[in-house]
Design an enzyme around this catalytic site. Structure first.
Site, PDB file in Angstrom:
ATOM      1  N   ARG A  49       0.819  -1.202   0.076  1.00  0.00           N
ATOM      2  CA  ARG A  49      -0.002  -0.148  -0.079  1.00  0.00           C
ATOM      3  C   ARG A  49       0.863   1.227   0.028  1.00  0.00           C
ATOM      4  O   ARG A  49       1.207   1.944  -0.917  1.00  0.00           O
ATOM      5  CB  ARG A  49      -1.009  -0.053   1.146  1.00  0.00           C
ATOM      6  CG  ARG A  49      -2.004   1.047   1.056  1.00  0.00           C
ATOM      7  CD  ARG A  49      -1.749   2.401   1.637  1.00  0.00           C
ATOM      8  NE  ARG A  49      -1.177   2.419   2.858  1.00  0.00           N
ATOM      9  CZ  ARG A  49      -0.658   3.597   3.328  1.00  0.00           C
ATOM     10  NH1 ARG A  49      -0.767   4.598   2.610  1.00  0.00           N
ATOM     11  NH2 ARG A  49      -0.194   3.602   4.699  1.00  0.00           N
ATOM     12  N   ASP A  50       1.588   1.583   1.161  1.00  0.00           N
ATOM     13  CA  ASP A  50       2.456   2.921   1.340  1.00  0.00           C
ATOM     14  C   ASP A  50       3.236   2.725   0.257  1.00  0.00           C
ATOM     15  O   ASP A  50       3.965   4.033  -0.430  1.00  0.00           O
ATOM     16  CB  ASP A  50       2.720   3.044   2.750  1.00  0.00           C
ATOM     17  CG  ASP A  50       3.067   4.522   3.076  1.00  0.00           C
ATOM     18  OD1 ASP A  50       2.901   5.112   2.295  1.00  0.00           O
ATOM     19  OD2 ASP A  50       3.361   4.560   4.074  1.00  0.00           O
ATOM     20  N   HIS A 253       5.402   4.429  12.520  1.00  0.00           N
ATOM     21  CA  HIS A 253       5.470   4.665  11.142  1.00  0.00           C
ATOM     22  C   HIS A 253       6.640   5.510  10.599  1.00  0.00           C
ATOM     23  O   HIS A 253       6.110   6.744  10.391  1.00  0.00           O
ATOM     24  CB  HIS A 253       3.959   4.720  10.564  1.00  0.00           C
ATOM     25  CG  HIS A 253       3.686   4.580   8.971  1.00  0.00           C
ATOM     26  ND1 HIS A 253       3.177   3.620   8.511  1.00  0.00           N
ATOM     27  CD2 HIS A 253       4.264   5.502   8.201  1.00  0.00           C
ATOM     28  CE1 HIS A 253       3.303   4.080   7.112  1.00  0.00           C
ATOM     29  NE2 HIS A 253       3.946   5.491   6.997  1.00  0.00           N
ATOM     30  N   CYS A 287       5.098   9.202  -0.068  1.00  0.00           N
ATOM     31  CA  CYS A 287       3.478   9.780  -0.164  1.00  0.00           C
ATOM     32  C   CYS A 287       3.561  10.629  -1.321  1.00  0.00           C
ATOM     33  O   CYS A 287       4.238  11.473  -1.459  1.00  0.00           O
ATOM     34  CB  CYS A 287       3.251  10.425   1.243  1.00  0.00           C
ATOM     35  SG  CYS A 287       1.519  11.195   1.161  1.00  0.00           S
ATOM     36  N   ASN A 296       9.429   4.006   3.040  1.00  0.00           N
ATOM     37  CA  ASN A 296       9.533   3.672   4.426  1.00  0.00           C
ATOM     38  C   ASN A 296      10.553   2.865   4.917  1.00  0.00           C
ATOM     39  O   ASN A 296      11.245   2.384   4.057  1.00  0.00           O
ATOM     40  CB  ASN A 296       8.110   2.762   4.563  1.00  0.00           C
ATOM     41  CG  ASN A 296       6.734   3.277   4.257  1.00  0.00           C
ATOM     42  OD1 ASN A 296       6.540   3.355   3.161  1.00  0.00           O
ATOM     43  ND2 ASN A 296       6.068   3.308   5.394  1.00  0.00           N
TER      44      ASN A 296
HETATM   45  C1  LIG Z   1      -9.960  11.521   0.121  1.00  0.00           C
HETATM   46  C2  LIG Z   1     -10.384  11.228  -1.192  1.00  0.00           C
HETATM   47  C3  LIG Z   1     -10.770   9.807  -1.548  1.00  0.00           C
HETATM   48  C4  LIG Z   1     -11.614  12.182  -1.286  1.00  0.00           C
HETATM   49  O1  LIG Z   1     -12.027  12.211  -2.689  1.00  0.00           O
HETATM   50  P1  LIG Z   1     -13.478  11.481  -2.925  1.00  0.00           P
HETATM   51  O2  LIG Z   1     -13.916  10.831  -1.705  1.00  0.00           O
HETATM   52  O3  LIG Z   1     -13.334  10.943  -4.047  1.00  0.00           O
HETATM   53  O4  LIG Z   1     -14.137  12.787  -2.967  1.00  0.00           O
HETATM   54  P2  LIG Z   1     -15.068  13.488  -4.228  1.00  0.00           P
HETATM   55  O5  LIG Z   1     -14.699  12.697  -5.543  1.00  0.00           O
HETATM   56  O6  LIG Z   1     -16.285  13.469  -3.684  1.00  0.00           O
HETATM   57  O7  LIG Z   1     -14.484  14.842  -4.387  1.00  0.00           O
HETATM   58  C5  LIG Z   1     -15.309  15.929  -3.491  1.00  0.00           C
HETATM   59  C6  LIG Z   1     -14.638  17.120  -4.107  1.00  0.00           C
HETATM   60  O8  LIG Z   1     -13.350  17.310  -3.465  1.00  0.00           O
HETATM   61  C7  LIG Z   1     -12.285  17.504  -4.337  1.00  0.00           C
HETATM   62  N1  LIG Z   1     -11.049  16.751  -3.863  1.00  0.00           N
HETATM   63  C8  LIG Z   1     -11.123  15.342  -3.382  1.00  0.00           C
HETATM   64  N2  LIG Z   1      -9.906  15.044  -2.858  1.00  0.00           N
HETATM   65  C9  LIG Z   1      -9.113  16.298  -3.103  1.00  0.00           C
HETATM   66  C10 LIG Z   1      -7.962  16.699  -2.802  1.00  0.00           C
HETATM   67  N3  LIG Z   1      -6.909  15.668  -2.171  1.00  0.00           N
HETATM   68  N4  LIG Z   1      -7.294  17.867  -2.994  1.00  0.00           N
HETATM   69  C11 LIG Z   1      -8.175  18.706  -3.621  1.00  0.00           C
HETATM   70  N5  LIG Z   1      -9.429  18.549  -3.990  1.00  0.00           N
HETATM   71  C12 LIG Z   1      -9.795  17.346  -3.622  1.00  0.00           C
HETATM   72  C13 LIG Z   1     -12.864  16.649  -5.785  1.00  0.00           C
HETATM   73  O9  LIG Z   1     -11.994  17.104  -6.652  1.00  0.00           O
HETATM   74  C14 LIG Z   1     -14.112  17.098  -5.789  1.00  0.00           C
HETATM   75  O10 LIG Z   1     -14.337  18.467  -6.120  1.00  0.00           O
HETATM   76  P3  LIG Z   1     -15.305  18.518  -7.512  1.00  0.00           P
HETATM   77  O11 LIG Z   1     -14.814  18.038  -8.696  1.00  0.00           O
HETATM   78  O12 LIG Z   1     -16.650  18.149  -7.034  1.00  0.00           O
HETATM   79  O13 LIG Z   1     -15.351  20.231  -7.812  1.00  0.00           O
HETATM   80  C15 LIG Z   1      -9.352  11.701  -2.372  1.00  0.00           C
HETATM   81  O14 LIG Z   1      -8.835  13.117  -1.793  1.00  0.00           O
HETATM   82  C16 LIG Z   1      -8.055  10.875  -2.162  1.00  0.00           C
HETATM   83  O15 LIG Z   1      -8.146   9.791  -2.845  1.00  0.00           O
HETATM   84  N6  LIG Z   1      -6.909  11.368  -1.748  1.00  0.00           N
HETATM   85  C17 LIG Z   1      -5.773  10.510  -1.509  1.00  0.00           C
HETATM   86  C18 LIG Z   1      -5.570   9.742  -0.408  1.00  0.00           C
HETATM   87  C19 LIG Z   1      -4.391   9.023  -0.331  1.00  0.00           C
HETATM   88  O16 LIG Z   1      -4.643   7.801  -0.602  1.00  0.00           O
HETATM   89  N7  LIG Z   1      -3.391   9.445   0.167  1.00  0.00           N
HETATM   90  C20 LIG Z   1      -2.139   8.725   0.304  1.00  0.00           C
HETATM   91  C21 LIG Z   1      -2.010   7.813   1.410  1.00  0.00           C
HETATM   92  S1  LIG Z   1      -1.770   8.659   3.132  1.00  0.00           S
HETATM   93  C22 LIG Z   1      -0.400   8.493   3.507  1.00  0.00           C
HETATM   94  O17 LIG Z   1       0.329   7.926   2.647  1.00  0.00           O
HETATM   95  C23 LIG Z   1      -0.026   8.566   5.041  1.00  0.00           C
HETATM   96  C24 LIG Z   1       0.029   7.496   5.591  1.00  0.00           C
HETATM   97  C25 LIG Z   1      -1.128   6.776   5.937  1.00  0.00           C
HETATM   98  O18 LIG Z   1       0.967   6.399   5.012  1.00  0.00           O
HETATM   99  C26 LIG Z   1       1.158   7.463   7.075  1.00  0.00           C
HETATM  100  C27 LIG Z   1       2.256   8.457   6.719  1.00  0.00           C
HETATM  101  O19 LIG Z   1       3.177   8.180   6.273  1.00  0.00           O
HETATM  102  O20 LIG Z   1       2.097   9.568   7.357  1.00  0.00           O
END
Ligand SMILES: CC(C)(COP(=O)([O-])OP(=O)([O-])OC[C@H]1O[C@@H](n2cnc3c(N)ncnc32)[C@H](O)[C@@H]1OP(=O)([O-])[O-])[C@@H](O)C(=O)NCCC(=O)NCCSC(=O)C[C@@](C)(O)CC(=O)[O-]
Length: 353
Positions: A49-50, A253, A287, A296
Site C-alpha cells: 500500500r504505502d 511508522h 507519499c 518507508n
Molecule cells: C480522500 C479522497 C478519496 C476524497 O476524494 P473523494 O471521496 O473521491 O471525494 P469526491 O470525489 O466526492 O470529491 C469531492 C470534491 O473534492 C475534491 N477533492 C477530493 N480530494 C481532493 C484533494 N485531495 N485535493 C483537492 N481537492 C480534492 C474533488 O475534486 C471534488 O471536487 P469537485 O470535482 O466536485 O469540484 C481523495 O482526496 C483521495 O483519494 N486522496 C488521496 C488519499 C491517499 O491515498 N493518500 C495517500 C495515503 S496517506 C499516506 O500515505 C500517509 C500514511 C497513512 O501512509 C501515513 C504516513 O506516512 O504519514
C-alpha cells in the site's frame, strides 16, 4: 454470491502462533513465561500500500504476488494490501478490489484466518467499496496539520475526523459489527511539508480523537522521514505524559528519508515499550502528497534489528524477505533500498563463490 469473510473477527491485531498480543493484559502472560523476556515486536508490512502508492502502477497480478510472497514465503502476519481512495489521485491503488478478490480466491482458509490484511479507507463512500469487497480490517488516516490534510484528503483536519466518525457509525450498522477493526494513522507527526514544525500537543489531540472514536491502535507517521530520536522522545513523552493509556495503543511508522528510521524505532521500542512497527519490504514507499518524502523504513532492516535484540516475531524469514525486496525493486529497475538486504545479498554472492 459467496462472500468470503475477510480478516474476520479481530478487534485488535492478529499475531502468529508464537507471539503475544499487544493487549496490555498480555503482560501478565508474558511475565509467567519469563521474568526478563521482552515482548516480540509486531511488524505491520505496508509495502503493498504505502510502498506501491508512489511507484509506477503495477498490474493486479504483481501486486497480488507481492502480498502472497510476503505472507507465504516471508511469514508476515499483518500486511496492508491496498487503499480504497480516488483512482484519479492515486492510480497505483486502482483495482484494489481485484487484488483482494485474487487473494481470497488463492489463499487457503487457514492463512486467511491467521493473517490480517487491512485496507486504507478515507471516508464512507470508499468504505462501501471496501465492504463490498469483503474487507473487515480498515485503516483510517488523518493529518496532524492543515496543509497536508488539504493536499492529501481535500479537507481540513476536523472535517477528516468527522469522516472517520462517519466510518465508525456506518460500521455500527453492520450486523456483524464486532468483526470489524479500525486502525488509525496520524501523518506528519514531526514536520509537515506545507506547515513546517508540528507541536507534539497537536499530534496528541488528533491521536486521542482517533482512540476515542474506537481505533484499536494509532500509528504515528513521520511522513517526511525527518525525525530523530529527540523528536521521538518529545512526542512520546507528550503522549504518555497526558494519559493513562499504555504503549499498546500506539505503533510507529517511520519513513527513512534522512536515514534515522532504525534509530527512531530503537528509541520507541526500547525506551517507550512500543511493540508495533510499520515497514515496507525493500524500502518501497513515499507519499504522493508529501514532496520530499521517500521510502518507508525497510522491513529487512527492521527485522535485522529485532532479531539482534531477540524481539522478532517467530517465523518471519529475513533471507526470504530480502529476496522479495530485491524482486519487487527490480520491477522498478533498481536494487533493494534495504541496507541489511544489500549486505545479505553481497554475502550470499561471495559465499557462492
Ligand atoms: C480522500 C479522497 C478519496 C476524497 O476524494 P473523494 O471521496 O473521491 O471525494 P469526491 O470525489 O466526492 O470529491 C469531492 C470534491 O473534492 C475534491 N477533492 C477530493 N480530494 C481532493 C484533494 N485531495 N485535493 C483537492 N481537492 C480534492 C474533488 O475534486 C471534488 O471536487 P469537485 O470535482 O466536485 O469540484 C481523495 O482526496 C483521495 O483519494 N486522496 C488521496 C488519499 C491517499 O491515498 N493518500 C495517500 C495515503 S496517506 C499516506 O500515505 C500517509 C500514511 C497513512 O501512509 C501515513 C504516513 O506516512 O504519514
Amino acid at each position: 454470491m459467496y462472500k468470503l469473510t475477510w480478516c474476520l473477527r479481530h478487534s485488535r491485531p492478529v499475531f502468529g502462533r508464537n507471539s503475544v498480543s499487544n493487549n496490555p493484559g498480555s503482560r501478565h502472560q508474558l511475565s509467567n513465561f519469563s521474568l526478563t523476556a521482552k515482548k516480540p515486536v509486531q511488524i505491520v508490512e505496508v509495502g503493498p500500500r504505502d510502498g506501491l502508492q508512489t511507484e509506477r502502477p503495477l498490474p493486479v497480478e504483481d501486486r497480488t504476488e507481492l502480498i502472497r510472497r510476503l505472507v507465504l514465503d516471508a511469514g508476515l502476519h499483518k500486511v496492508e494490501v491496498g487503499s480504497f481512495v480516488s483512482e484519479k489521485r492515486v492510480p497505483q491503488m486502482a483495482q484494489t478490489e481485484q487484488v483482494i478478490a485474487r487473494l481470497q480466491a488463492t489463499l487457503s482458509t487457514s492463512v486467511q484466518k491467521h493473517v490480517t490484511f487491512p485496507v486504507l479507507v478515507p471516508n464512507e463512500k470508499h468504505l462501501e467499496r471496501a465492504l463490498n469487497a469483503g474487507c473487515q480490517d480498515f485503516a483510517v488516516f488523518v493529518s496532524s496539520t492543515e496543509g497536508f490534510s488539504q493536499r492529501n484528503l481535500g479537507c481540513s483536519v476536523s472535517e477528516s475526523l468527522e469522516k472517520v466518525d462517519t466510518i465508525f457509525r456506518r460500521l455500527e450498522q453492520e450486523p456483524n459489527r464486532d468483526a470489524f477493526s479500525v486502525r488509525g494513522y496520524v501523518s506528519c507527526i514531526f514536520m509537515c511539508p506545507f506547515d513546517g514544525d508540528v507541536s507534539p500537543a497537536h499530534v496528541r489531540q488528533v491521536a486521542s480523537a482517533l482512540l476515542e472514536m474506537g481505533c484499536y491502535e494509532v500509528s504515528l507517521g513521520d511522513t517526511l522521514g525527518m525525525g530523530t530520536p529527540a523528536h521521538v522522545r518529545r512526542l512520546l513523552d507528550e503522549l504518555f505524559g497526558h494519559e493513562t493509556r499504555t504503549a499498546g495503543k500506539y505503533a510507529v511508522h517511520f519513513h527513512d528519508t534522512y536515514g534515522m528510521a532504525v534509530a527512531n524505532i530503537l528509541c520507541a521500542i526500547e525506551e517507550y515499550d512500543i511493540c508495533v512497527v510499520d515497514s515496507s519490504v525493500g524500502g518501497l514507499g513515499g507519499c504522493p502528497f508529501a514532496p520530499g518524502s521517500t521510502g518507508n523504513v525497510a522491513t529487512e532492516d527492521v527485522l535485522y534489528l529485532l532479531q539482534g535484540l531477540e524481539r522478532a516475531e517467530r517465523g518471519v524469514d529475513l533471507m526470504k524477505l530480502t529476496n522479495i525486496g530485491a524482486w519487487i525493486n527490480a520491477k522498478f529497475g533498481r536494487e533493494t533500498r534495504s541496507k541489511a538486504a544489500l549486505a545479505l545479498l553481497r554475502k550470499q554472492r561471495s559465499d557462492e563463490g
